[in-house]
Design a protein around this motif. Structure first.
Motif, mmCIF file in Angstrom:
data_model
loop_
_atom_site.group_PDB
_atom_site.id
_atom_site.type_symbol
_atom_site.label_atom_id
_atom_site.label_comp_id
_atom_site.label_asym_id
_atom_site.label_seq_id
_atom_site.Cartn_x
_atom_site.Cartn_y
_atom_site.Cartn_z
ATOM 1 N N TYR A 94 14.682 -5.683 5.201
ATOM 2 C CA TYR A 94 14.305 -7.092 5.247
ATOM 3 C C TYR A 94 12.948 -7.270 4.564
ATOM 4 O O TYR A 94 11.988 -6.554 4.868
ATOM 5 C CB TYR A 94 14.233 -7.572 6.700
ATOM 6 N N TYR A 95 12.916 -8.232 3.661
ATOM 7 C CA TYR A 95 11.721 -8.494 2.865
ATOM 8 C C TYR A 95 11.187 -9.884 3.148
ATOM 9 O O TYR A 95 11.936 -10.864 3.155
ATOM 10 C CB TYR A 95 12.041 -8.405 1.382
ATOM 11 N N CYS A 96 9.901 -9.953 3.328
ATOM 12 C CA CYS A 96 9.220 -11.232 3.420
ATOM 13 C C CYS A 96 8.890 -11.699 2.011
ATOM 14 O O CYS A 96 8.546 -10.877 1.139
ATOM 15 C CB CYS A 96 7.951 -11.062 4.239
ATOM 16 N N ALA A 97 8.986 -12.996 1.779
ATOM 17 C CA ALA A 97 8.707 -13.527 0.453
ATOM 18 C C ALA A 97 8.042 -14.886 0.571
ATOM 19 O O ALA A 97 8.196 -15.589 1.578
ATOM 20 C CB ALA A 97 9.998 -13.636 -0.364
ATOM 21 N N ALA A 98 7.314 -15.232 -0.464
ATOM 22 C CA ALA A 98 6.633 -16.528 -0.508
ATOM 23 C C ALA A 98 6.685 -17.070 -1.922
ATOM 24 O O ALA A 98 6.732 -16.303 -2.899
ATOM 25 C CB ALA A 98 5.178 -16.380 -0.052
ATOM 26 N N GLY A 99 6.679 -18.386 -2.019
ATOM 27 C CA GLY A 99 6.691 -18.980 -3.346
ATOM 28 C C GLY A 99 6.315 -20.437 -3.301
ATOM 29 O O GLY A 99 6.478 -21.078 -2.266
ATOM 30 N N PRO A 100 5.839 -20.972 -4.422
ATOM 31 C CA PRO A 100 5.412 -22.375 -4.450
ATOM 32 C C PRO A 100 6.561 -23.362 -4.579
ATOM 33 O O PRO A 100 6.379 -24.558 -4.357
ATOM 34 C CB PRO A 100 4.504 -22.438 -5.683
ATOM 35 N N GLY A 101 7.727 -22.884 -4.913
ATOM 36 C CA GLY A 101 8.864 -23.772 -5.106
ATOM 37 C C GLY A 101 9.690 -23.941 -3.849
ATOM 38 O O GLY A 101 9.255 -23.637 -2.747
ATOM 39 N N GLY A 111 8.956 -4.549 2.596
ATOM 40 C CA GLY A 111 10.214 -4.446 3.311
ATOM 41 C C GLY A 111 10.085 -3.664 4.612
ATOM 42 O O GLY A 111 9.231 -2.789 4.750
ATOM 43 N N THR A 112 10.952 -4.010 5.545
ATOM 44 C CA THR A 112 11.019 -3.289 6.819
ATOM 45 C C THR A 112 12.487 -3.034 7.140
ATOM 46 O O THR A 112 13.333 -3.906 6.950
ATOM 47 C CB THR A 112 10.320 -4.078 7.937
ATOM 48 N N GLN A 113 12.773 -1.851 7.617
ATOM 49 C CA GLN A 113 14.146 -1.440 7.846
ATOM 50 C C GLN A 113 14.653 -1.937 9.191
ATOM 51 O O GLN A 113 13.970 -1.792 10.216
ATOM 52 C CB GLN A 113 14.261 0.090 7.807
ATOM 53 N N VAL A 114 15.835 -2.509 9.169
ATOM 54 C CA VAL A 114 16.535 -2.906 10.395
ATOM 55 C C VAL A 114 17.862 -2.163 10.433
ATOM 56 O O VAL A 114 18.627 -2.213 9.463
ATOM 57 C CB VAL A 114 16.770 -4.428 10.438
#
Length: 118
Positions: A94-101, A111-114
């Motif tokens: 699982y990856y955290c993400a950010a963006g202006p759109g 990423g962190t493993q689940v």
């Protein structure tokens, strides 16, 4: 900009996990970005699991609707993914993400493993 995920691990099917993402960087504020979570399951393409818009909107994928919720805390520059009733098919990174759109895809965490055991 750095996004640091935490909270992954191994859980039995039906259990819960809470993923957290803390954002940092000069002048970076989650209040100005769409924040979200992606996952990549083994052998599958990356999937946008949930994202929270700048004006408080929240969206989750149909595959997790009713089980996952996303919440942001702009005062702490964090976004949390609460995952309940986990299934084996939720296994992945699982990856955290950010963006202006409208969709978060500019900045990424490591990423962190689940892992969900059936």
């Amino acid at each position: 900009v750095q996004l640091a995920e935490s909270g992954g691990g191994l859980v039995q099917a039906g259990g819960s996990l809470r993923l957290s993402c803390e954002a940092s960087g000069s002048f970076f504020s989650t209040a100005l970005y769409t924040m979200g979570w992606y996952r990549r399951a083994p052998g599958k393409q990356r999937e946008l699991v949930a994202y929270a818009g700048r004006v408080g909107t929240a969206n989750v994928a149909d595959s997790v609707k009713g089980r996952f919720t996303i919440a942001r805390d702009n005062a702490k520059n964090t976004v949390v993914l609460q995952m309940n009733s986990l299934k084996s098919e939720d296994t992945g990174i699982y990856y955290c993400a950010a963006g202006p759109g409208d969709v978060p895809e500019t900045y990424w965490g490591q990423g962190t493993q689940v892992a969900v055991s059936s």
